[in-house]
Design a protein around this motif. Structure first.
Motif, PDB file in Angstrom:
ATOM      1  N   MET A 251       0.824  -1.189   0.000  1.00 40.70           N
ATOM      2  CA  MET A 251       0.000   0.000   0.000  1.00 40.70           C
ATOM      3  C   MET A 251       0.873   1.260   0.000  1.00 40.70           C
ATOM      4  SD  MET A 251      -2.994   1.213   2.684  1.00 40.70           S
ATOM      5  CE  MET A 251      -2.048   0.903   4.124  1.00 40.70           C
ATOM      6  N   VAL A 252       1.905   1.280   0.816  1.00 43.73           N
ATOM      7  CA  VAL A 252       2.753   2.463   0.910  1.00 43.73           C
ATOM      8  C   VAL A 252       3.531   2.674  -0.385  1.00 43.73           C
ATOM      9  CG1 VAL A 252       4.656   3.539   2.154  1.00 43.73           C
ATOM     10  CG2 VAL A 252       2.941   2.263   3.399  1.00 43.73           C
ATOM     11  N   ALA A 253       4.084   1.611  -0.942  1.00 46.54           N
ATOM     12  CA  ALA A 253       4.847   1.737  -2.185  1.00 46.54           C
ATOM     13  C   ALA A 253       3.965   2.266  -3.309  1.00 46.54           C
ATOM     14  CB  ALA A 253       5.452   0.391  -2.574  1.00 46.54           C
ATOM     15  N   GLU A 254       2.733   1.800  -3.377  1.00 44.86           N
ATOM     16  CA  GLU A 254       1.792   2.274  -4.396  1.00 44.86           C
ATOM     17  C   GLU A 254       1.455   3.744  -4.192  1.00 44.86           C
ATOM     18  OE1 GLU A 254      -2.775   1.340  -5.659  1.00 44.86           O
ATOM     19  OE2 GLU A 254      -1.524  -0.353  -5.062  1.00 44.86           O
ATOM     20  N   ALA A 255       1.276   4.146  -2.942  1.00 46.00           N
ATOM     21  CA  ALA A 255       0.973   5.549  -2.644  1.00 46.00           C
ATOM     22  C   ALA A 255       2.145   6.452  -3.025  1.00 46.00           C
ATOM     23  CB  ALA A 255       0.645   5.712  -1.163  1.00 46.00           C
ATOM     24  N   LEU A 256       3.368   6.025  -2.744  1.00 42.12           N
ATOM     25  CA  LEU A 256       4.540   6.824  -3.095  1.00 42.12           C
ATOM     26  C   LEU A 256       4.670   6.976  -4.601  1.00 42.12           C
ATOM     27  CD1 LEU A 256       7.116   5.465  -0.498  1.00 42.12           C
ATOM     28  CD2 LEU A 256       5.831   7.610  -0.405  1.00 42.12           C
ATOM     29  N   GLU A 257       4.303   5.948  -5.351  1.00 42.61           N
ATOM     30  CA  GLU A 257       4.327   6.031  -6.811  1.00 42.61           C
ATOM     31  C   GLU A 257       3.284   7.017  -7.336  1.00 42.61           C
ATOM     32  OE1 GLU A 257       3.760   2.116  -8.356  1.00 42.61           O
ATOM     33  OE2 GLU A 257       5.691   1.391  -7.607  1.00 42.61           O
ATOM     34  N   GLN A 258       2.201   7.217  -6.594  1.00 41.52           N
ATOM     35  CA  GLN A 258       1.115   8.098  -7.013  1.00 41.52           C
ATOM     36  C   GLN A 258       1.297   9.529  -6.535  1.00 41.52           C
ATOM     37  OE1 GLN A 258      -2.517   6.284  -5.706  1.00 41.52           O
ATOM     38  NE2 GLN A 258      -2.241   4.503  -7.022  1.00 41.52           N
ATOM     39  N   GLY A 259       2.456   9.869  -5.976  1.00 46.43           N
ATOM     40  CA  GLY A 259       2.720  11.249  -5.603  1.00 46.43           C
ATOM     41  C   GLY A 259       2.619  11.569  -4.126  1.00 46.43           C
ATOM     42  N   TRP A 260       2.388  10.604  -3.289  1.00 47.67           N
ATOM     43  CA  TRP A 260       2.374  10.824  -1.845  1.00 47.67           C
ATOM     44  C   TRP A 260       3.817  10.943  -1.359  1.00 47.67           C
ATOM     45  CZ3 TRP A 260      -2.042  10.918   1.390  1.00 47.67           C
ATOM     46  CH2 TRP A 260      -3.242  10.661   0.747  1.00 47.67           C
ATOM     47  N   ASN A 261       4.007  11.564  -0.204  1.00 50.10           N
ATOM     48  CA  ASN A 261       5.331  11.721   0.398  1.00 50.10           C
ATOM     49  C   ASN A 261       5.480  10.750   1.564  1.00 50.10           C
ATOM     50  OD1 ASN A 261       5.977  14.070  -1.229  1.00 50.10           O
ATOM     51  ND2 ASN A 261       4.448  15.103   0.011  1.00 50.10           N
ATOM     52  N   ASP A 262       6.728  10.359   1.864  1.00 53.78           N
ATOM     53  CA  ASP A 262       6.933   9.453   2.995  1.00 53.78           C
ATOM     54  C   ASP A 262       6.893  10.221   4.314  1.00 53.78           C
ATOM     55  OD1 ASP A 262       9.356  10.750   2.964  1.00 53.78           O
ATOM     56  OD2 ASP A 262      10.560   8.933   3.063  1.00 53.78           O
ATOM     57  N   VAL A 263       6.810   9.503   5.413  1.00 52.57           N
ATOM     58  CA  VAL A 263       6.602  10.130   6.718  1.00 52.57           C
ATOM     59  C   VAL A 263       7.836  10.855   7.252  1.00 52.57           C
ATOM     60  CG1 VAL A 263       4.731   8.625   7.410  1.00 52.57           C
ATOM     61  CG2 VAL A 263       7.064   7.938   7.898  1.00 52.57           C
ATOM     62  N   HIS A 264       8.998  10.658   6.631  1.00 55.65           N
ATOM     63  CA  HIS A 264      10.213  11.335   7.083  1.00 55.65           C
ATOM     64  C   HIS A 264      10.209  12.823   6.751  1.00 55.65           C
ATOM     65  CE1 HIS A 264      12.190   7.689   8.401  1.00 55.65           C
ATOM     66  NE2 HIS A 264      11.691   7.093   7.323  1.00 55.65           N
ATOM     67  N   SER A 265       9.284  13.261   5.905  1.00 55.75           N
ATOM     68  CA  SER A 265       9.223  14.678   5.531  1.00 55.75           C
ATOM     69  C   SER A 265       7.884  15.311   5.910  1.00 55.75           C
ATOM     70  CB  SER A 265       9.441  14.816   4.019  1.00 55.75           C
ATOM     71  OG  SER A 265       8.402  14.154   3.308  1.00 55.75           O
ATOM     72  N   ILE A 266       7.142  14.698   6.815  1.00 54.38           N
ATOM     73  CA  ILE A 266       5.819  15.198   7.202  1.00 54.38           C
ATOM     74  C   ILE A 266       5.957  16.575   7.869  1.00 54.38           C
ATOM     75  CG2 ILE A 266       5.685  14.181   9.512  1.00 54.38           C
ATOM     76  CD1 ILE A 266       2.817  13.201   8.597  1.00 54.38           C
ATOM     77  N   PRO A 267       5.047  17.506   7.595  1.00 56.17           N
ATOM     78  CA  PRO A 267       5.133  18.842   8.200  1.00 56.17           C
ATOM     79  C   PRO A 267       5.074  18.795   9.731  1.00 56.17           C
ATOM     80  CG  PRO A 267       3.555  18.830   6.412  1.00 56.17           C
ATOM     81  CD  PRO A 267       3.929  17.413   6.661  1.00 56.17           C
ATOM     82  N   LEU A 268       5.734  19.743  10.350  1.00 55.00           N
ATOM     83  CA  LEU A 268       5.771  19.821  11.803  1.00 55.00           C
ATOM     84  C   LEU A 268       4.693  20.765  12.322  1.00 55.00           C
ATOM     85  CD1 LEU A 268       9.634  20.022  12.223  1.00 55.00           C
ATOM     86  CD2 LEU A 268       8.166  18.014  12.476  1.00 55.00           C
ATOM     87  N   LYS A 269       4.613  20.898  13.629  1.00 52.81           N
ATOM     88  CA  LYS A 269       3.631  21.769  14.273  1.00 52.81           C
ATOM     89  C   LYS A 269       3.748  23.188  13.717  1.00 52.81           C
ATOM     90  CE  LYS A 269       2.207  23.427  18.786  1.00 52.81           C
ATOM     91  NZ  LYS A 269       2.405  23.317  20.226  1.00 52.81           N
TER      92      LYS A 269
END
Length: 75
Positions: A1-19
């Motif tokens: 599921m995650v690999a498919e989402a990353l291929e579709q333009g989603w970003n991984d959790v290591h770059s998630i916005p902060l507070k």
């Protein structure tokens, strides 16, 4: 599921916005898509294990509940 989402333009959790960086859309561990925001000023990524892929805890904008996010993108 995650690999498919990353291929579709989603970003991984290591770059998630902060507070304070605004709301975004997350793909949850259960496969749902929700609006969320990070309440932390740092990233605490939980490693992949027998229960699921790498994930991070964020808060739902609508309900305030905790969500296990596996991918994210701006709304």
């Amino acid at each position: 599921m995650v690999a498919e989402a990353l291929e579709q333009g989603w970003n991984d959790v290591h770059s998630i916005p902060l507070k304070g960086e605004g709301d975004f859309i997350v793909l949850t561990l259960s496969g749902l898509i929700r609006r969320a925001r990070n309440r932390r000023t740092y990233r605490r990524v939980r490693r992949a294990d027998g229960y699921g892929p790498e994930r991070i805890t964020v808060n739902s904008v609508e309900t305030g509940n905790y969500l296990g996010a596996v991918a994210w993108k701006w709304s």
